[in-house]
Design an enzyme around this catalytic site. Sequence first.
Site, PDB file in Angstrom:
ATOM      1  N   LYS A  45      48.626  36.756  49.633  1.00  0.00           N
ATOM      2  CA  LYS A  45      48.806  37.031  51.053  1.00  0.00           C
ATOM      3  C   LYS A  45      50.223  37.543  51.337  1.00  0.00           C
ATOM      4  CE  LYS A  45      47.327  34.059  54.451  1.00  0.00           C
ATOM      5  NZ  LYS A  45      46.682  34.777  55.555  1.00  0.00           N
ATOM      6  N   ARG A  76      51.384  29.183  56.468  1.00  0.00           N
ATOM      7  CA  ARG A  76      50.136  29.305  55.690  1.00  0.00           C
ATOM      8  C   ARG A  76      50.425  29.318  54.199  1.00  0.00           C
ATOM      9  NH1 ARG A  76      48.534  33.259  59.871  1.00  0.00           N
ATOM     10  NH2 ARG A  76      46.466  32.721  60.657  1.00  0.00           N
ATOM     11  N   GLY A 100      40.030  28.036  51.896  1.00  0.00           N
ATOM     12  CA  GLY A 100      39.792  26.731  52.493  1.00  0.00           C
ATOM     13  C   GLY A 100      40.321  25.557  51.710  1.00  0.00           C
ATOM     14  N   MET A 128      43.561  24.918  50.826  1.00  0.00           N
ATOM     15  CA  MET A 128      44.877  24.405  51.178  1.00  0.00           C
ATOM     16  C   MET A 128      45.104  24.479  52.684  1.00  0.00           C
ATOM     17  SD  MET A 128      47.151  25.444  47.943  1.00  0.00           S
ATOM     18  CE  MET A 128      46.585  27.101  48.150  1.00  0.00           C
ATOM     19  N   ARG A 151      43.435  42.419  52.030  1.00  0.00           N
ATOM     20  CA  ARG A 151      43.129  42.077  50.626  1.00  0.00           C
ATOM     21  C   ARG A 151      41.984  42.956  50.169  1.00  0.00           C
ATOM     22  NH1 ARG A 151      40.673  36.153  52.257  1.00  0.00           N
ATOM     23  NH2 ARG A 151      38.971  36.967  53.523  1.00  0.00           N
ATOM     24  N   HIS A 156      11.056  32.298  24.575  1.00  0.00           N
ATOM     25  CA  HIS A 156      10.199  33.438  24.261  1.00  0.00           C
ATOM     26  C   HIS A 156       9.898  34.253  25.515  1.00  0.00           C
ATOM     27  CE1 HIS A 156       6.267  35.405  23.674  1.00  0.00           C
ATOM     28  NE2 HIS A 156       6.782  35.700  22.494  1.00  0.00           N
ATOM     29  N   SER A 172      23.700  42.127  10.662  1.00  0.00           N
ATOM     30  CA  SER A 172      23.401  42.111  12.087  1.00  0.00           C
ATOM     31  C   SER A 172      23.409  40.649  12.518  1.00  0.00           C
ATOM     32  CB  SER A 172      22.046  42.757  12.348  1.00  0.00           C
ATOM     33  OG  SER A 172      21.781  42.727  13.731  1.00  0.00           O
ATOM     34  N   CYS A 191      22.316  41.609  17.195  1.00  0.00           N
ATOM     35  CA  CYS A 191      20.985  41.900  17.738  1.00  0.00           C
ATOM     36  C   CYS A 191      20.407  40.717  18.474  1.00  0.00           C
ATOM     37  CB  CYS A 191      20.040  42.379  16.636  1.00  0.00           C
ATOM     38  SG  CYS A 191      19.719  41.132  15.385  1.00  0.00           S
ATOM     39  N   TYR A 214      28.236  48.177  16.362  1.00  0.00           N
ATOM     40  CA  TYR A 214      27.297  48.386  17.464  1.00  0.00           C
ATOM     41  C   TYR A 214      26.817  47.058  18.043  1.00  0.00           C
ATOM     42  CZ  TYR A 214      23.493  47.192  14.272  1.00  0.00           C
ATOM     43  OH  TYR A 214      22.666  46.525  13.414  1.00  0.00           O
TER      44      TYR A 214
END
Lengths: 905, 905
Positions: free
Chosen positions: B23, B92, B101, B103, B342, B464, B788, B855, B875
């Site tokens: 902030k 703040r 919310g 603090m 922000r 499955h 793999s 895989c 890959y």
Amino acid sequence: MADKYVYDFSEGNKDMRELLGGKGANLAEMTRIGLPVPPGFTITTEVCNYYSANGAYPEGVDALIETALQQLEKNTGKSFGDPDDPLLVSVRSGARASMPGMMDTVLNLGLNDTTIQGVIKSTSNPRFAYDCYRRFVSMYGDVVLGCKPENKDDPDPFEERLDQMKKRRGVAVDTELTADDLKELVAEFKQAVRDSVGKTFPEDPREQLKGAITAVFGSWMNDRAIAYRKMYSIPDTWGTAVNVQTMVYGNTGDESGTGVAFTRNPANGENVFYGEFLVNAQGEDVVSGVRTPRQVIELKDVFPECYQQLLDVRQTLEREMRDMQDFEFTIERGRLYMLQTRNGKRTGLAAIRIAVDMVDEGLISTDEALMRIEPDQLNQLLRPVFSATDRDQAVKDGKVLARGLPAGPGAAAGRVVFSAADAVAWAERGEQVLLVRDFTSPEDIRGMDAAQGILTAQGGMTSHAALVARQMGKVCIVGCSELDIDMQARTFAVDGTVVKEGDWVSIDGFTGEVLLGQIATRPPEVLQVLLEGSMKPADSESYGYYSKIMGWADEQRKLLVRTNADQPDQAANAIAFGAQGIGLCRTEHMFFGGDRIIAMREMILAGNQEEREKALAKLLPIQRGDFAGIFRVMKDLPVTIRTLDPPLHEFLPHDAEGQKEVADQLGISADAVAAAVDDLHENNPMLGLRGCRLGILYPEITKMQARAILEAACDVKAEGVNVHPEIMIPLVGTRKELADQVDSVRAVAAEVFAERGMSVAYMVGTMIEIPRAALTADKIAGVAEFFSFGTNDLTQMTYGISRDDAGKFLPLYLKKKIWPADPFATLDQEGVGQLVDIGVRKGRETRADLKVGICGEHGGDAETVKFCHRVGMNYVSCSPFRLPVARLAAAQAAIEERGELELEK
Amino acid sequence: MADKYVYDFSEGNKDMRELLGGKGANLAEMTRIGLPVPPGFTITTEVCNYYSANGAYPEGVDALIETALQQLEKNTGKSFGDPDDPLLVSVRSGARASMPGMMDTVLNLGLNDTTIQGVIKSTSNPRFAYDCYRRFVSMYGDVVLGCKPENKDDPDPFEERLDQMKKRRGVAVDTELTADDLKELVAEFKQAVRDSVGKTFPEDPREQLKGAITAVFGSWMNDRAIAYRKMYSIPDTWGTAVNVQTMVYGNTGDESGTGVAFTRNPANGENVFYGEFLVNAQGEDVVSGVRTPRQVIELKDVFPECYQQLLDVRQTLEREMRDMQDFEFTIERGRLYMLQTRNGKRTGLAAIRIAVDMVDEGLISTDEALMRIEPDQLNQLLRPVFSATDRDQAVKDGKVLARGLPAGPGAAAGRVVFSAADAVAWAERGEQVLLVRDFTSPEDIRGMDAAQGILTAQGGMTSHAALVARQMGKVCIVGCSELDIDMQARTFAVDGTVVKEGDWVSIDGFTGEVLLGQIATRPPEVLQVLLEGSMKPADSESYGYYSKIMGWADEQRKLLVRTNADQPDQAANAIAFGAQGIGLCRTEHMFFGGDRIIAMREMILAGNQEEREKALAKLLPIQRGDFAGIFRVMKDLPVTIRTLDPPLHEFLPHDAEGQKEVADQLGISADAVAAAVDDLHENNPMLGLRGCRLGILYPEITKMQARAILEAACDVKAEGVNVHPEIMIPLVGTRKELADQVDSVRAVAAEVFAERGMSVAYMVGTMIEIPRAALTADKIAGVAEFFSFGTNDLTQMTYGISRDDAGKFLPLYLKKKIWPADPFATLDQEGVGQLVDIGVRKGRETRADLKVGICGEHGGDAETVKFCHRVGMNYVSCSPFRLPVARLAAAQAAIEERGELELEK
């Protein structure tokens, strides 16, 4: 100048086995210490390696062999090719490690049509001479010239001609053939060589020698030798040496003979001269069993001088070789020759006795004695055994029915029963029973306890049956898949033979054999002394050996040994066997029997936390009593107690009848019980809701157990015992799982200590039995005060195998050598061992003084114990009856680490 | 001289979030770029950290605050305590990461009984003044003085008094209270403070300020903030900053107002000014929903100047902040003030659109755009979705029935059926069906294919059902344990609501919600373009975004992406989604359906090798055809085919009826089938006889499959396709297991190539899915041409959990944060990841060019894809519909590795 590739027997000694091979080094040693060895020389393993790599000899070897040969001619006063008294030699392989029958040998080398006359002349025995000649030609033809049958099913070309000759002469055995017959056979054999390989049989002894040496070196790389080395992990690079030695003959007539002897009895270790011999015979006749050999003591009468000489040889050999020897000798025309010596193979009993005796005789050190005993051989002092005569008779009578995995050593006979309940009932009325099951489960514990032995059709070496049997010291065979059990009919069948309930069956837990009928057993003396007290130590020879070895071992070892025990009586046994604490007290076995199981089932079937806590409140005093009993027996020794581990469904019956019974006991409907069983069903219970997962889901279980442990600890401490409880959380995979349970335990401890106004020192730690736990041991050690490796489960998960199911492929895997050993029997150091090593190292990174042990069944396996020493564990824990093995293995590991002794296996 | 602990807004900028918090840094940035920010200053996070550690401020901070305050007075022309026109401020918190919310905040600080008169004077609005005052006293009393209810269920002391006042005055809402009422309330509030905490409310603004700052710093370590940080892994050491800012008021009357706006539409990303405002209101009024706010565009009419100014602000902010902004503004008596900005939260769709648009607008680079999209957000372009209106209505009507695990994203509605056969039958007659099962098995595949969606009561994210559904692109919810399915009655019940076969049910695979009734769905445009071809690329906006992102991603990524596919149509889909090969073709799914399963069962039930080979001979042409079909689709791309993996019992029916059917088909007895099923039963099938263990036990299976693959490869190569088969052996744990299977494959290859007179380049490699395989990867790589990683099984074994059973404790584990995430959904990098890393490294030690991929289902998880990039894989392979996610994640990993961009999350 070439390197030294050839050693006369007078130039080497027993420490040169790498270069000269085992046989060559020992021949040289015997020569060195003045024993009558026929002269000869050894061509080194380096030549073999050079030959294997290059297909040719190193430069100058031929000349060195020629020099050695000339020296040999000088030593023997004979020469190659001498038509009057020719030099004849044997050419034998001799590797560093014994590889019996794997490589080639040529005997009687130097014979040809000229020198045969010299042999006839010097022996006056033409038949003997031609018998040597025909043997030489066939052996040389086969080994050196490669004259073999074309197809392996065809007859051997030499054997075939020998058979034809016998037929022609109408005789039954070789010895009936005359000198002329054999002479004719020599010619036929030479023709066979020409026909088969197109070469003329070499007449020149030097050419014969060169061929034979090359063939022997070449045989190092033949298929069967390579396969053998692969099987026994012998490196190809060791190579073989070749020994060329003057022939001597024990078969020249009644003035000759040959024999094989041991410096002590290899069966029981007794310090007596032991062996066999034959008059007028060759070495192979003694071992072939065609003629019955005579006891070596009878030599006293036949060759009294040689006998006296052999008694000296026996002393000399043991003094010099410092171990029991197995040697071969030949008496040629009244003169003794030593042909070979090596450390003798022996039974476990003999190994123990010889090692201890040799220390007493001042021959070897206690360290050497410890290293000479295979730890498992100690079992032979600790188990009931079948009476040898009765067993042999049973085998002869075809009583061997089947063979399984020998899971619990020893011998047992009993009447067959098929349920745990029957085992208990029959035993109560005084019957010896043998419990036969497809597999066992925790419900069967009391039945297993009541039985003489356990036989299962399924399961491996660490199945429930095997684990519990070893812990109880029960004889046990598992995975005997030939058994076809019919529970309805109360019978089992093997290949058509049906065994009914009540029939006598005997099982041999050393060999895995199942035999019909009752074979008598006898208890080992060590047990009678240690446990029963029915025998005084001084009265038992075997106890004497046992206690000496254990004493020496305990002086050496650094690893502590603990035991896996659930009950005070097991704990007492374990202390007798040297336990220095309990490494694993499983709490689940405490929940069976009597009212306990009812309260346990009430807890499992509880609908909510309140009901669960009510049921747990009933279990609390029972558990507290159990733990107090164990603390009292263990006194000041540490006791590691594992919180509840198995999936809850194991505590409920899976059959309708059993469920009905439970329902009636608890006053609920059978459907509700069935529904609960159904609800608890898992596809892979091994990977399911068990261990700390239970304690996280139902914190009240862990809390009740922690309370029972700590209240018991307070009770027993109040009695003046310095208790050391160690609370162990199972199946932890992440730091947070353990932290959750540790928080529960510590909260309960604070409550209990406040209530009692006293405290006990306790630890909280974890099993490392999930691969992830080992990999993240640095994190877990942040909340664990100790680690105990549960290598059973760690093996299952690291390998992806279930010990209950592996029987489907394990036998094939072992047969095909895909796995070198059953990973449940000996720790897989290459794979699982990496995780153990990682776990220990990472754990200690976070907590330098982390106490680390192992409590899987591997803790009683000698190789695993040594591994545990090497990775720096503090202790191993195993079943009570494995403790002696663990103690010895731990001592061996410490000695090996010191590296002061370089001992051959 | 003290360090610089306090920054005037004019001294900082947006890059100082570590020091000034989010902030504070953004307020400074807005000040820097000339936007109208009410003056103020920020006390740094370093002060917070010092305070947390020492309970006191660093030396000199008080003086620095005083200096900043004086500067503020100078800038605003107002001063603390001024009875005419006092300075009022807000205090703040502002941490580096947003912690909404968590603090504390104090507004209107500086008011007391003196300064209130100044406010009344300057605003001519006593009611407004006293409303501010009473808010300040209650807020300060609560936050700084700790005036809270004693028990958390008691009413708030200030709320209580406010309510009593309203009752006394007979009014319903706060706004009906008069200035006098509020003034009275201020006095009561102060009394409440005295009564509750025994302190007098501070009148001195400087004392008020000091108290508020300390309270805000202190709130960094309050319980809920700590818990929040733990949950979101925000380090305690970040600390919070404190912002002291001049108050401005949107509620002074109709000349004031307040609003919240986005620089673009956060719902769909459209580049339009978007937001809401209220006249005469405070910020909280806009978001509270008490009054209905007006669209920001209407400001044009109410405050035309401010509106023009805001349009400029919008441009400036986006230009400077380089991202879509969410900002707050207040108009005080006609003057615009910016209170906060922000980066705006946005939907996945908006994230994609904004990122792409900003590249087109030249605001950000393509790399930045790629980093701004969560890969999973791409799914929102790729799945059918519920019509939003219909869904909202259904929720309002209470149609949400249950909630499970969202396993297959998308939305589906269908009529409930309870078996795969019914699903097929109903679909064949044109019904849309939803398949509801306890769980699914390979037998259910065709039914799943026929259904709109799948809903299961059991199983986790890689069960499955979940695996197959994702591969098929089916909507799927699993593990919906509230479902009580009654197969007999063909109904399921949730909490008393019974759903019958044929009833309409809708499932939302994004959220896991199960809803009663039929909610309309619509297909995403990307699919209409890519797969159906029913829409032209140019006609689809969302396809435009998709293709741009994929194009940029493909330029960046180094990882190749492959797909898991068993059938030509799946393979075609995958290619459309960018697959560069098949990483996993499971052969077992090919054995279901029609005659295939009959031949398969014949093979399984074969009594000996000969019968087995006969059955396999029937399967050979079928498999060959399947493989050829896949090779044709994949053309020159590599295809990894895994040999048979699952336990054989999965191919046999487990119910008597099914067994009878099989028996009839094969002409054997039902008992024989039942016996075979019994024989194949395993306690832990996951760890049982499957994978390469099958191929070692029955070499003929591997040989048939190798033959089918290589014959198909020859066939397709002959058609001119450059095939690249890669044969993958599953469940390898040791080098010898793989060597055995590789030998079989190579022997068959030699035969096939000889028969065909041609050859194809092929590879043989292995799955690494057993921990031991990863640990001994150096040895295994000696015989493997590729690895793999099968991370599903690797996770199961490394964690010791079964994906079919974990549902029993997984929900609790996730709730208790014992596990940070479902390890089957995202790879456990800490544990399982270590094994993957070890496996890759050790494998490449032996074989430097070893091809390595993944895989498991994790291959489609973005975090896992990034991990795979980091460990150096070649890959990743995932189900077709996950390919876009994998492509984007791979690009992000490559960009992160370059480290050129330091982007905030």
